[in-house]
Scaffold this motif. Structure first.
Motif, PDB file in Angstrom:
ATOM      1  N   MET A 147     -11.437  43.658  94.591  1.00  0.00           N
ATOM      2  CA  MET A 147     -11.323  43.595  96.046  1.00  0.00           C
ATOM      3  C   MET A 147     -12.583  43.005  96.674  1.00  0.00           C
ATOM      4  O   MET A 147     -12.514  42.243  97.640  1.00  0.00           O
ATOM      5  CB  MET A 147     -11.042  44.993  96.595  1.00  0.00           C
ATOM      6  CG  MET A 147      -9.694  45.561  96.167  1.00  0.00           C
ATOM      7  SD  MET A 147      -9.437  47.296  96.642  1.00  0.00           S
ATOM      8  CE  MET A 147      -9.244  47.108  98.421  1.00  0.00           C
ATOM      9  N   LYS A 148     -13.740  43.347  96.090  1.00  0.00           N
ATOM     10  CA  LYS A 148     -14.982  42.747  96.583  1.00  0.00           C
ATOM     11  C   LYS A 148     -14.978  41.237  96.381  1.00  0.00           C
ATOM     12  O   LYS A 148     -15.439  40.481  97.246  1.00  0.00           O
ATOM     13  CB  LYS A 148     -16.178  43.375  95.864  1.00  0.00           C
ATOM     14  CG  LYS A 148     -16.549  44.765  96.331  1.00  0.00           C
ATOM     15  CD  LYS A 148     -17.630  45.364  95.466  1.00  0.00           C
ATOM     16  CE  LYS A 148     -18.885  44.532  95.471  1.00  0.00           C
ATOM     17  NZ  LYS A 148     -19.936  45.096  94.600  1.00  0.00           N
ATOM     18  N   ALA A 149     -14.480  40.794  95.227  1.00  0.00           N
ATOM     19  CA  ALA A 149     -14.410  39.348  94.977  1.00  0.00           C
ATOM     20  C   ALA A 149     -13.485  38.665  95.978  1.00  0.00           C
ATOM     21  O   ALA A 149     -13.780  37.566  96.470  1.00  0.00           O
ATOM     22  CB  ALA A 149     -13.938  39.095  93.551  1.00  0.00           C
ATOM     23  N   ARG A 345       6.768  47.855  94.851  1.00  0.00           N
ATOM     24  CA  ARG A 345       6.025  47.189  95.933  1.00  0.00           C
ATOM     25  C   ARG A 345       5.104  46.112  95.373  1.00  0.00           C
ATOM     26  O   ARG A 345       4.956  45.035  95.971  1.00  0.00           O
ATOM     27  CB  ARG A 345       5.230  48.223  96.710  1.00  0.00           C
ATOM     28  CG  ARG A 345       6.076  49.219  97.480  1.00  0.00           C
ATOM     29  CD  ARG A 345       5.205  50.133  98.312  1.00  0.00           C
ATOM     30  NE  ARG A 345       4.459  49.376  99.315  1.00  0.00           N
ATOM     31  CZ  ARG A 345       3.430  49.860 100.012  1.00  0.00           C
ATOM     32  NH1 ARG A 345       2.998  51.089  99.775  1.00  0.00           N
ATOM     33  NH2 ARG A 345       2.833  49.112 100.906  1.00  0.00           N
ATOM     34  N   ILE A 346       4.447  46.389  94.236  1.00  0.00           N
ATOM     35  CA  ILE A 346       3.576  45.385  93.619  1.00  0.00           C
ATOM     36  C   ILE A 346       4.387  44.153  93.240  1.00  0.00           C
ATOM     37  O   ILE A 346       3.965  43.001  93.480  1.00  0.00           O
ATOM     38  CB  ILE A 346       2.865  45.978  92.389  1.00  0.00           C
ATOM     39  CG1 ILE A 346       1.829  47.022  92.825  1.00  0.00           C
ATOM     40  CG2 ILE A 346       2.185  44.888  91.567  1.00  0.00           C
ATOM     41  CD1 ILE A 346       1.218  47.796  91.679  1.00  0.00           C
ATOM     42  N   GLN A 391      -4.235  44.059 100.640  1.00  0.00           N
ATOM     43  CA  GLN A 391      -3.260  45.147 100.570  1.00  0.00           C
ATOM     44  C   GLN A 391      -2.631  45.225  99.182  1.00  0.00           C
ATOM     45  O   GLN A 391      -2.397  46.321  98.655  1.00  0.00           O
ATOM     46  CB  GLN A 391      -2.186  44.940 101.636  1.00  0.00           C
ATOM     47  CG  GLN A 391      -2.666  45.210 103.060  1.00  0.00           C
ATOM     48  CD  GLN A 391      -1.572  45.015 104.089  1.00  0.00           C
ATOM     49  OE1 GLN A 391      -0.424  44.747 103.750  1.00  0.00           O
ATOM     50  NE2 GLN A 391      -1.926  45.130 105.354  1.00  0.00           N
ATOM     51  N   ALA A 392      -2.371  44.057  98.576  1.00  0.00           N
ATOM     52  CA  ALA A 392      -1.808  44.050  97.231  1.00  0.00           C
ATOM     53  C   ALA A 392      -2.795  44.651  96.231  1.00  0.00           C
ATOM     54  O   ALA A 392      -2.406  45.438  95.345  1.00  0.00           O
ATOM     55  CB  ALA A 392      -1.447  42.623  96.826  1.00  0.00           C
ATOM     56  N   GLU A 396      -2.402  48.066  93.978  1.00  0.00           N
ATOM     57  CA  GLU A 396      -2.614  48.137  92.534  1.00  0.00           C
ATOM     58  C   GLU A 396      -3.603  49.247  92.191  1.00  0.00           C
ATOM     59  O   GLU A 396      -3.428  49.953  91.190  1.00  0.00           O
ATOM     60  CB  GLU A 396      -3.132  46.790  92.029  1.00  0.00           C
ATOM     61  CG  GLU A 396      -2.086  45.691  92.036  1.00  0.00           C
ATOM     62  CD  GLU A 396      -2.629  44.397  91.460  1.00  0.00           C
ATOM     63  OE1 GLU A 396      -3.673  44.442  90.782  1.00  0.00           O
ATOM     64  OE2 GLU A 396      -2.010  43.342  91.685  1.00  0.00           O
ATOM     65  N   ARG A 397      -4.634  49.391  93.008  1.00  0.00           N
ATOM     66  CA  ARG A 397      -5.622  50.456  92.756  1.00  0.00           C
ATOM     67  C   ARG A 397      -4.974  51.835  92.876  1.00  0.00           C
ATOM     68  O   ARG A 397      -5.154  52.701  92.003  1.00  0.00           O
ATOM     69  CB  ARG A 397      -6.777  50.330  93.742  1.00  0.00           C
ATOM     70  CG  ARG A 397      -7.829  51.421  93.607  1.00  0.00           C
ATOM     71  CD  ARG A 397      -8.739  51.452  94.801  1.00  0.00           C
ATOM     72  NE  ARG A 397      -9.656  52.581  94.749  1.00  0.00           N
ATOM     73  CZ  ARG A 397     -10.384  53.004  95.785  1.00  0.00           C
ATOM     74  NH1 ARG A 397     -10.319  52.379  96.945  1.00  0.00           N
ATOM     75  NH2 ARG A 397     -11.165  54.057  95.658  1.00  0.00           N
ATOM     76  N   ASP A 398      -4.205  52.051  93.952  1.00  0.00           N
ATOM     77  CA  ASP A 398      -3.559  53.357  94.138  1.00  0.00           C
ATOM     78  C   ASP A 398      -2.575  53.645  93.013  1.00  0.00           C
ATOM     79  O   ASP A 398      -2.504  54.773  92.510  1.00  0.00           O
ATOM     80  CB  ASP A 398      -2.836  53.389  95.490  1.00  0.00           C
ATOM     81  CG  ASP A 398      -3.796  53.313  96.671  1.00  0.00           C
ATOM     82  OD1 ASP A 398      -4.989  53.621  96.477  1.00  0.00           O
ATOM     83  OD2 ASP A 398      -3.344  52.938  97.767  1.00  0.00           O
TER      84      ASP A 398
END
Length: 416
Positions: A147-149, A345-346, A391-392, A396-398
């Motif tokens: 997400m940082k990238a 959802r992914i 959001q995607a 994926e993280r959740d």
């Protein structure tokens, strides 16, 4: 002599070389190290060893008691404190042995064996928790770095937009509000990057807490969170072996062993004693023997009450175990539903949402190059696409966290 600048360059180069040579950390390696360095697991192992040793000791008869003494020693008169002067004075030596029934000794050993089994089950539950929490920390850091990238890519695009807005404003083709909007968008991205950076640092600190590795250790590879080895149709049978349920099962077995011991305690233990006695010179030696039996004169209010209490405690332990199983079944079913919804959802984001957002951005860019759209529309399309990508990644993280909770219900093979 080298200048301080040269020394700093050399030190920086050595640090980079060391970092490059440091091996990256896979999820399996992180879990293995977390399990190996856990002192709580070692404590549970010591507890199990102690209980097994106590089980062996509890199965033995009590130690015999050596008894020695003097009977009928005068304390007044001419022969006071003289052993052998009076015909009634006797020196005595004997042995006393409590004859604990084999049934009692068996139940005492079974109680400690149940404690050992409970400690082993607690160790397995602890190992599963360690593997789960380590996996969550590893996956959190992995996804937060992605997400940082993405945010860094968005920030680079935002800077390009600022440069384009400034050029358009200077050329009279743009407005000051458009330039300010572009700068405000960059500030929002930088603030969000700061927030994600803090979350990533927290995840790295938690991962280091489990593994003992440096906070900045590189992560190697990714993890397939798209499959789970749980069969929803046989979930209750599978969770019969859930570590936390297993701990309560062993606790119920321990309560049953204590009830069995209380039942055996309704029979009193006998004690036998043999002693040799020697009187003064000229008198023959003697032998004495006897049996001691406790009188259970109030059995209804003592032994029977103790048995009733132990049986009630066994029933309590069994009821708590059954309730915990139901609770875990419901919890896992809910997590499975969350994971399956997350996978849907992914897949929707990958197949529909993200391609659509990308196509919309390309269409607005084409219109902008043809003079049919303004810079504001381009920035809005890019922000929308970037937000969808974030959001995607968050989804994926959740879903990866839910996957870890479902995958490490039980410790992986080889642990502990």
């Amino acid at each position: 002599m080298f200048s301080p600048f040269i020394w700093r360059c050399l030190a920086f180069g050595c640090a980079l070389a060391f970092a490059a040579e440091a091996p990256a950390l896979t999820l399996a390696q992180a879990q293995q190290r977390a399990v190996e360095r856990s002192r709580q697991l070692a404590a549970q192992g010591h507890a199990a060893d102690a209980a097994r040793d106590m089980a062996v000791a509890a199965a033995q008869l009590p130690d015999p008691v050596l008894k020695a003494g003097v009977d009928n020693l005068p304390v007044s008169g001419a022969d006071r404190y003289r052993i052998g002067a009076d015909s009634m004075t006797m020196r005595r030596i004997g042995v006393m042995q409590e004859l604990t029934s084999s049934d009692k000794r068996r139940w005492r050993a079974a109680r400690f064996e149940s404690e050992a089994a409970r400690s082993k089950a607690a160790a397995e539950a602890l190992a599963a928790n360690i593997q789960r929490d380590t996996a969550i920390a590893w996956l959190d850091r992995y996804h937060l770095e992605r997400m940082k990238a993405e945010l860094a890519r968005q920030a680079a695009l935002a800077r390009d937009e600022i440069a384009a807005a400034e050029a358009a404003y200077r050329g009279g083709r743009g407005t000051q509000s458009g330039l300010l909007d572009a700068r405000a968008a960059l500030l929002v991205l930088e603030d969000r990057a700061t927030e994600l950076g803090q979350q990533a640092r927290n995840a790295a600190i938690m991962l280091a807490r489990w593994t003992g590795e440096p906070v900045d250790v590189a992560l190697d590879g990714s993890v397939d969170t798209g499959s789970i080895a749980l069969d929803p149709a046989n979930l209750e049978a599978t969770l019969e072996h859930h570590p936390q349920v297993a701990v309560l099962t062993r606790q119920a077995e321990l309560a049953q062993a204590e009830a069995g011991l209380a039942r055996a305690n309704r029979s009193a233990d006998w004690t036998v004693e043999v002693a040799l006695q020697q009187r003064g010179p000229g008198y023959p030696g003697m032998v004495s023997f006897g049996v001691s039996v406790p009188l259970q004169w109030d059995r209804d209010q003592r032994q029977e009450r103790e048995l009733s209490a132990r049986l009630s405690m066994a029933g309590q332990a069994q009821a708590e175990r059954d309730e915990a199983l139901r609770e875990h079944v419901a919890e896992i079913r809910s997590q499975l539903a969350d994971w399956q919804t997350g996978r849907e959802r992914i897949a929707r984001y990958e197949k529909e949402v993200l391609p659509l957002a990308s196509a919309r951005t390309e269409a607005v860019l084409a219109a902008y190059r043809g003079g049919k759209a303004g810079l504001v529309e381009v920035m809005a399309a890019r922000r929308s696409e970037s937000e969808q990508r974030l959001q995607a990644l968050q989804l994926e993280r959740d879903n990866a966290r839910t996957w870890a909770q479902l995958t490490y219900i039980q410790p992986a093979k080889g642990h502990p």
